[in-house]
Design an enzyme around this catalytic site. Structure first.
Site, short mmCIF file in Angstrom:
data_model
loop_
_atom_site.label_atom_id
_atom_site.label_comp_id
_atom_site.label_asym_id
_atom_site.label_seq_id
_atom_site.Cartn_x
_atom_site.Cartn_y
_atom_site.Cartn_z
N TYR A 127 -28.08 -105.05 52.81
CA TYR A 127 -27.31 -103.95 53.39
C TYR A 127 -27.94 -103.57 54.72
O TYR A 127 -29.13 -103.24 54.79
CB TYR A 127 -27.29 -102.73 52.46
CG TYR A 127 -26.33 -101.69 53.01
CD1 TYR A 127 -24.98 -101.73 52.69
CD2 TYR A 127 -26.75 -100.74 53.92
CE1 TYR A 127 -24.07 -100.84 53.23
CE2 TYR A 127 -25.85 -99.84 54.48
CZ TYR A 127 -24.52 -99.90 54.13
OH TYR A 127 -23.61 -99.03 54.69
N GLN A 188 -18.96 -98.65 48.86
CA GLN A 188 -17.98 -99.70 48.56
C GLN A 188 -18.58 -101.10 48.80
O GLN A 188 -18.28 -102.05 48.06
CB GLN A 188 -16.66 -99.49 49.33
CG GLN A 188 -16.73 -99.43 50.83
CD GLN A 188 -17.10 -98.05 51.38
OE1 GLN A 188 -17.66 -97.22 50.67
NE2 GLN A 188 -16.82 -97.79 52.64
N ASN A 211 -27.73 -94.76 53.77
CA ASN A 211 -27.70 -93.31 53.57
C ASN A 211 -27.64 -92.99 52.07
O ASN A 211 -27.73 -93.87 51.22
CB ASN A 211 -26.55 -92.69 54.37
CG ASN A 211 -25.18 -93.14 53.89
OD1 ASN A 211 -25.04 -93.71 52.81
ND2 ASN A 211 -24.17 -92.89 54.69
N SER A 235 -37.22 -91.70 56.65
CA SER A 235 -38.49 -92.32 57.02
C SER A 235 -39.61 -91.27 57.16
O SER A 235 -39.35 -90.10 57.42
CB SER A 235 -38.28 -93.04 58.33
OG SER A 235 -39.30 -93.98 58.51
N HIS A 260 -36.40 -90.21 63.98
CA HIS A 260 -35.52 -91.02 63.13
C HIS A 260 -34.37 -90.21 62.58
O HIS A 260 -33.22 -90.64 62.59
CB HIS A 260 -36.31 -91.54 61.90
CG HIS A 260 -36.97 -92.86 62.14
ND1 HIS A 260 -36.26 -94.01 62.27
CD2 HIS A 260 -38.27 -93.20 62.24
CE1 HIS A 260 -37.10 -95.01 62.46
NE2 HIS A 260 -38.32 -94.55 62.45
N GLU A 323 -44.85 -93.59 53.23
CA GLU A 323 -44.20 -94.86 53.58
C GLU A 323 -45.08 -95.57 54.63
O GLU A 323 -45.51 -96.69 54.43
CB GLU A 323 -42.81 -94.56 54.18
CG GLU A 323 -42.09 -95.81 54.64
CD GLU A 323 -40.85 -95.51 55.49
OE1 GLU A 323 -40.76 -94.39 56.05
OE2 GLU A 323 -39.99 -96.39 55.62
N ASP A 357 -42.51 -101.69 62.86
CA ASP A 357 -41.05 -101.52 62.74
C ASP A 357 -40.33 -102.74 63.29
O ASP A 357 -39.28 -103.14 62.79
CB ASP A 357 -40.57 -100.31 63.56
CG ASP A 357 -40.87 -99.00 62.86
OD1 ASP A 357 -41.14 -99.02 61.66
OD2 ASP A 357 -40.82 -97.95 63.54
N GLU A 411 -44.06 -111.37 10.14
CA GLU A 411 -42.86 -110.74 10.71
C GLU A 411 -41.60 -111.11 9.93
O GLU A 411 -40.49 -110.74 10.29
CB GLU A 411 -42.69 -111.12 12.19
CG GLU A 411 -43.74 -110.46 13.08
CD GLU A 411 -43.47 -110.60 14.58
OE1 GLU A 411 -42.49 -111.27 14.96
OE2 GLU A 411 -44.25 -110.03 15.35
N HIS A 416 -39.30 -119.62 11.82
CA HIS A 416 -40.25 -119.78 12.94
C HIS A 416 -41.47 -120.57 12.45
O HIS A 416 -41.96 -121.47 13.13
CB HIS A 416 -40.74 -118.42 13.45
CG HIS A 416 -39.79 -117.72 14.37
ND1 HIS A 416 -38.51 -117.40 14.02
CD2 HIS A 416 -39.96 -117.25 15.64
CE1 HIS A 416 -37.92 -116.76 15.02
NE2 HIS A 416 -38.78 -116.67 16.03
P1 NAD Z 1 -25.00 -96.28 56.45
O1 NAD Z 1 -24.53 -97.65 56.81
O2 NAD Z 1 -26.05 -96.17 55.41
O3 NAD Z 1 -23.75 -95.42 55.94
C1 NAD Z 1 -22.51 -95.43 56.55
C2 NAD Z 1 -21.45 -95.51 55.48
O4 NAD Z 1 -21.55 -94.38 54.61
C3 NAD Z 1 -20.06 -95.49 56.01
O5 NAD Z 1 -19.64 -96.79 56.31
C4 NAD Z 1 -19.27 -94.88 54.85
O6 NAD Z 1 -18.71 -95.90 54.10
C5 NAD Z 1 -20.30 -94.16 54.01
N1 NAD Z 1 -20.00 -92.71 54.00
C6 NAD Z 1 -20.13 -91.85 55.03
N2 NAD Z 1 -19.72 -90.61 54.63
C7 NAD Z 1 -19.34 -90.71 53.35
C8 NAD Z 1 -18.83 -89.78 52.37
N3 NAD Z 1 -18.62 -88.50 52.69
N4 NAD Z 1 -18.53 -90.22 51.14
C9 NAD Z 1 -18.74 -91.52 50.80
N5 NAD Z 1 -19.22 -92.46 51.68
C10 NAD Z 1 -19.51 -92.05 52.93
O7 NAD Z 1 -25.45 -95.58 57.82
P2 NAD Z 1 -26.04 -94.14 58.15
O8 NAD Z 1 -25.19 -93.07 57.56
O9 NAD Z 1 -26.29 -94.14 59.60
O10 NAD Z 1 -27.44 -94.09 57.39
C11 NAD Z 1 -28.44 -95.03 57.61
C12 NAD Z 1 -29.75 -94.54 57.00
O11 NAD Z 1 -30.64 -95.64 56.88
C13 NAD Z 1 -30.44 -93.49 57.86
O12 NAD Z 1 -30.96 -92.48 57.03
C14 NAD Z 1 -31.58 -94.28 58.52
O13 NAD Z 1 -32.71 -93.49 58.84
C15 NAD Z 1 -31.89 -95.26 57.42
N6 NAD Z 1 -32.58 -96.47 57.90
C16 NAD Z 1 -33.74 -96.79 57.27
C17 NAD Z 1 -34.43 -97.93 57.64
C18 NAD Z 1 -35.69 -98.31 56.89
O14 NAD Z 1 -36.17 -99.40 57.01
N7 NAD Z 1 -36.25 -97.42 56.07
C19 NAD Z 1 -33.94 -98.76 58.66
C20 NAD Z 1 -32.75 -98.41 59.25
C21 NAD Z 1 -32.06 -97.27 58.85
#
Ligand code: NAD
Length: 430
Positions: A127, A188, A211, A235, A260, A323, A357, A411, A416
């Site tokens: 993802y 999804q 997210n 993060s 971040h 982390e 990173d 057992e 066995h």
């Molecule tokens: P994302 O791709 O995780 O989420 C976007 C998707 O969330 C959308 O396509 C939609 O389908 C869904 N969505 C949005 N609102 C919604 C709702 N109300 N109900 C249901 N689904 C919904 O992208 P993002 O939102 O930008 O989040 C990315 C996260 O990943 C951030 O917190 C970022 O800091 C983190 N991140 C972490 C790393 C790591 O290595 N730790 C690297 C990159 C990003």
């Protein structure tokens, strides 16, 4: 922002620092469950509906074709392509060495051979977040370890950017060696990877950050059908520094982490009160003239600058289980000996977190929110299975037969016992 001695923290203050960002999934579980059920039952049709609802775009075919990747190369600056290639080389090398450390082995004693073989899972889904930003580095960090582990089918999913996927994400997926790419994101996309749809065949393991909806979906689908890496939230960094550390470096590293996400956590543990105050002042000075100030103003509210002796700093850090852990002291490797919990460690004043990173080669998909207490960062291991083997000669079976027969009979599993005895008819009375 709190500035205080470690010993002076109240129980509540300490609790709220350590228990940062505990994701409250309760509220969104029903929504995410509904999305997953719909994808499971209605496949691509449900993916189209949710993509229209959340990403505001109509997608007929989620698959990314060769021509789209060729077009992406035309849109991405050559400098960016070569930076991705250089990072790719380092990440690949790091994970190849990691793979070498996972050995196949065999031992033999008294006609009994036992050992271990190592095999990759057949397919992996990576993802790559794409909602508010795009992350080519995350493509490399998820696809490369899977490919190095030997996974045959590595799939990238990422939310659509207009009608396609961000061209930089596509270029990074191509360089990393992804086998399939789909323009779908959110819960999804996780449903599609876990259950399969008409267009997207299911995978064995799902990895990568996202997210709260993505994280919740990963946790709900994980089980006997599909494995996940670990839950990952906002993060965070914890820095341990002594009086000699340069205020500017430490302050900048905290700001780098804070930019971040408004929920990012930045913790400084230092060995003197004066140092704590001078770094706090440096942060306020640098804040006056910084990018992403709106995010930083919110994330720095959660910042804690704490001071105590080095043993207190180490104990606090181990309890916090960060982390990212930076150690900027005179002899960081001396401190490293006492570190029990961290996703990734950055030693010395010339090793800020962003080098890991993007480019040292270590993996940046790391456990957050205290999960480094129990999880390792993403690595080739996640994509591998260790399969045990055994082979016995007749003498080996004879040697072990009494133990097996006695335990099987106690057992109540008499067949066995019999299946061993039958092979040793000339030696044992049935
Ligand atoms: P994302 O791709 O995780 O989420 C976007 C998707 O969330 C959308 O396509 C939609 O389908 C869904 N969505 C949005 N609102 C919604 C709702 N109300 N109900 C249901 N689904 C919904 O992208 P993002 O939102 O930008 O989040 C990315 C996260 O990943 C951030 O917190 C970022 O800091 C983190 N991140 C972490 C790393 C790591 O290595 N730790 C690297 C990159 C990003």
């Amino acid at each position: 922002m709190i500035v205080k001695g470690i010993k002076e923290l109240t129980e509540e203050e300490k609790y709220s620092i350590i228990n940062r960002n505990k994701m409250n999934l309760e509220e969104i579980i029903p929504t995410v469950k509904e999305i997953l059920d719909n994808v499971k039952n209605r496949g691509d049709e449900a993916l189209r509906e949710y993509t229209k609802k959340f990403d505001r775009v109509d997608i007929e075919d989620f698959k990314v074709y060769k021509e789209e990747i060729e077009e992406a190369y035309e849109k991405v600056d050559y400098k960016v392509v070569s930076a991705i290639e250089r990072a790719y080389e380092n990440i690949k090398r790091f994970h190849e060495i990691q793979l070498e450390s996972i050995k196949e082995w065999e031992i033999e004693k008294d006609g009994i051979k036992t050992g271990q073989i190592v095999r990759p899972v057949r397919s992996a889904g990576c993802y790559v977040p794409g909602g508010r930003a795009f992350y080519p580095s995350t493509v490399l960090m998820t696809v490369v370890p899977a490919k190095v582990a030997g996974v045959k089918r590595v799939v990238v999913v990422s939310p659509p950017y207009g009608k396609g996927i961000n061209p930089v994400t596509l270029v990074a997926s191509h360089i990393a060696g992804a086998d399939e790419i789909y323009k779908v994101g959110g819960a999804q996309a996780i449903g599609a990877l876990a259950y399969g749809t008409e267009t997207i065949p299911k995978v064995d393991i799902i990895v990568g950050p996202g997210n709260i909806y993505v994280t919740c979906a990963k946790m709900l689908v994980s089980g006997s059908e599909v494995k996940i890496d670990f839950p990952a939230g906002p993060s965070e960094v914890l820095i341990i520094c002594d009086e000699e550390a340069k205020d500017e470096y430490v302050a900048m590293d905290l700001l780098a982490q804070g930019e971040h996400d408004p929920n990012s956590s930045c913790i400084l543990l230092t060995t003197s009160r004066e140092k704590a105050i001078s770094i706090k002042n440096k942060i306020l000075e640098l804040m006056k003239n910084t990018e992403r100030r709106n995010i930083l103003e919110r994330s720095l509210k959660n910042m804690a600058i704490l001071y105590g002796d080095i043993t207190e700093c180490i104990e606090f850090s181990n309890e916090y289980a960060p982390e990212h852990l930076e150690i900027i002291t005179e002899n960081p490797r001396e401190i490293l000996k006492y570190i029990e919990n961290a996703g990734s460690v950055f030693l010395g004043e010339y090793t800020p977190v962003p080098v890991g990173d993007y480019a040292t080669g270590t993996n940046h998909v790391l456990p957050t929110g205290g999960c480094s207490r129990i999880y390792s960062g993403l690595s080739v291991d996640y994509f591998l299975k260790k399969i045990s083997i055994q082979e016995l000669s007749k003498e080996g079976l004879e040697c072990i037969s009494e133990t097996v027969i006695t335990l099987a009979e106690i057992e109540g599993l008499h067949n066995h016992a019999k299946t061993v005895k039958i092979r040793l008819q000339d030696k044992i009375d049935l």
